[in-house]
Design a protein around this motif. Sequence first.
Motif, PDB file in Angstrom:
ATOM      1  N   GLY A 361      43.662  39.976  37.622  1.00 37.41           N
ATOM      2  CA  GLY A 361      42.638  40.613  37.394  1.00 37.41           C
ATOM      3  C   GLY A 361      41.451  40.112  37.759  1.00 37.41           C
ATOM      4  O   GLY A 361      40.391  40.832  38.289  1.00 37.41           O
ATOM      5  N   GLN A 362      41.287  38.853  37.611  1.00 34.99           N
ATOM      6  CA  GLN A 362      40.138  38.320  38.231  1.00 34.99           C
ATOM      7  C   GLN A 362      39.939  38.208  39.737  1.00 34.99           C
ATOM      8  O   GLN A 362      39.081  38.507  40.276  1.00 34.99           O
ATOM      9  CB  GLN A 362      40.252  36.842  37.853  1.00 34.99           C
ATOM     10  CG  GLN A 362      40.031  36.572  36.256  1.00 34.99           C
ATOM     11  CD  GLN A 362      40.009  35.140  35.707  1.00 34.99           C
ATOM     12  OE1 GLN A 362      39.214  34.162  36.154  1.00 34.99           O
ATOM     13  NE2 GLN A 362      41.149  34.900  35.231  1.00 34.99           N
ATOM     14  N   ARG A 364      41.363  40.593  41.332  1.00 31.53           N
ATOM     15  CA  ARG A 364      40.964  42.158  41.712  1.00 31.53           C
ATOM     16  C   ARG A 364      39.473  42.442  41.534  1.00 31.53           C
ATOM     17  O   ARG A 364      38.660  42.749  42.287  1.00 31.53           O
ATOM     18  CB  ARG A 364      41.639  42.927  40.905  1.00 31.53           C
ATOM     19  CG  ARG A 364      41.631  44.431  41.305  1.00 31.53           C
ATOM     20  CD  ARG A 364      40.703  45.142  40.374  1.00 31.53           C
ATOM     21  NE  ARG A 364      40.547  44.737  39.013  1.00 31.53           N
ATOM     22  CZ  ARG A 364      41.055  45.290  37.977  1.00 31.53           C
ATOM     23  NH1 ARG A 364      41.785  46.430  38.192  1.00 31.53           N
ATOM     24  NH2 ARG A 364      40.877  44.778  36.784  1.00 31.53           N
ATOM     25  N   ASP A 365      38.965  41.978  40.629  1.00 29.55           N
ATOM     26  CA  ASP A 365      37.417  41.808  40.291  1.00 29.55           C
ATOM     27  C   ASP A 365      36.622  41.390  41.315  1.00 29.55           C
ATOM     28  O   ASP A 365      35.508  41.932  41.632  1.00 29.55           O
ATOM     29  CB  ASP A 365      37.076  41.261  38.805  1.00 29.55           C
ATOM     30  CG  ASP A 365      37.577  42.221  37.881  1.00 29.55           C
ATOM     31  OD1 ASP A 365      38.264  43.317  37.816  1.00 29.55           O
ATOM     32  OD2 ASP A 365      37.520  41.623  36.486  1.00 29.55           O
ATOM     33  N   GLN A 366      36.973  40.434  41.806  1.00 26.78           N
ATOM     34  CA  GLN A 366      36.048  39.551  43.050  1.00 26.78           C
ATOM     35  C   GLN A 366      36.308  40.383  44.260  1.00 26.78           C
ATOM     36  O   GLN A 366      35.604  40.382  45.219  1.00 26.78           O
ATOM     37  CB  GLN A 366      36.578  38.186  43.309  1.00 26.78           C
ATOM     38  CG  GLN A 366      36.284  37.472  42.014  1.00 26.78           C
ATOM     39  CD  GLN A 366      36.547  35.937  42.397  1.00 26.78           C
ATOM     40  OE1 GLN A 366      35.740  35.407  43.333  1.00 26.78           O
ATOM     41  NE2 GLN A 366      37.440  35.279  41.853  1.00 26.78           N
ATOM     42  N   LYS A 368      36.712  43.804  44.479  1.00 25.35           N
ATOM     43  CA  LYS A 368      36.457  45.252  44.197  1.00 25.35           C
ATOM     44  C   LYS A 368      35.679  45.830  45.131  1.00 25.35           C
ATOM     45  O   LYS A 368      36.067  46.976  45.657  1.00 25.35           O
ATOM     46  CB  LYS A 368      35.752  45.407  42.755  1.00 25.35           C
ATOM     47  CG  LYS A 368      36.480  46.094  41.866  1.00 25.35           C
ATOM     48  CD  LYS A 368      35.772  46.181  40.553  1.00 25.35           C
ATOM     49  CE  LYS A 368      36.771  46.852  39.457  1.00 25.35           C
ATOM     50  NZ  LYS A 368      36.661  46.541  38.053  1.00 25.35           N
TER      51      LYS A 368
END
Length: 374
Positions: A361-362, A364-366, A368
């Motif tokens: 998730g982290q 992916r967030d970076q 995005k």
Amino acid sequence: MSVTQQQVLDSLGRIKSPRGVALTNANVLSAISASDGKVFFSINVEAAEARAWEPVRAEAEAAVRAIPGVTTVMVALTAERKPGSAPPPSRGAPGVQPAHAHKPPQGGTSPMSRQSEIPGIAAVIAVASGKGGVGKSTTALNLALGLRDLGLKVGLLDADIYGPSMPRLTGLRDKPELNAERKMIPLKRFGLAIMSIGFLVEEETAMIWRGPMVMSAVTQMLRDVEWGTLDVLVVDMPPGTGDAQLTLAQNVPLKGAVIISTPQDLSLIDARRGLAMFRKVNVPVLGIVENMSYFQCPHCGTRSDIFGHGGARHEAEKLGVPFLGEIPLHMAIRATSDAGNPLVDSQPDGPHAAIYRAIAGQVRDQLKSVIAAV
Ligand code: ADP
């Protein structure tokens, strides 16, 4: 009808090298892998001569394809530099992959603009470690599965040419087929598109490949593969921070790198080297993962900090990079990995899968902004 190495050698013996001798006498051929109609080998030449050899490579590939019973053939042209000569040019050798030629990175340029992107792939990210045995490949595969669970289309490229582990970790043993455009079709498992040099050559062969050949082989697996449309391609890098790794970090169009470390000091020193390597070539470090962070007893669940847990978090803070998470040393992770049933897929509801998904998730967030662009 099965094809023998001798049949391949017979057909290659009729092809002349640029110097006029038969290809089989030019001392440039790797071991030939021929099984089930699938033939793979490389022609290893000096970097300065690579351009002259490309037509020979194409001729060799056509000659082998014409042998009755051959269904798949891949001939890689790999360039080797003489000891003491200049470093290999960017992306292997001139002429090795002319279709994808690009400029070497310039200091200070954006990593996004420096290498040609791979059409259809929004983000290529590296999973790296300063040394072997820290769980880099296990983490790369489970991270890829965590990204899959977030609804992303994910591919996995095992670029650890010295010791490819994806055949073992995924249980895949097939050789990839070629499509009509002669691109390799990645193997599919767990909803991932997967490619590994371990699918192409026997393990022993992969182990003896030398530095400059790594880039050429990885380039082929990156560019000459029908990846389709992917949000993220996770590249499991060879461990270490030597020339081969630096060349890869420089030449693969990376949007970021995840560094895997164990808590021990020694491993952290290696992780720091890895960080420095990616910074040198302007690849953003997405963060550090502490693997084998603490021991969790498979029977009672008790936690023991046998390696002095927390080192990677501390190091990440000091170096100013995100700390992505701690993965315990747990029997379930080892057992599922080694059985070809990666944990995030085989025990999706367990606590460890949740850890991998949180790391994913982290990541992916970076990514995005670039993922959304596809
Ligand atoms: P690397 O790619 O860094 O060489 P691997 O991913 O092949 O390392 O892992 C080395 C060994 O450690 C494998 O047997 C793997 O199953 C095991 N392993 C990796 N991470 C863990 C973990 N968190 N807990 C237990 N075993 C692990």
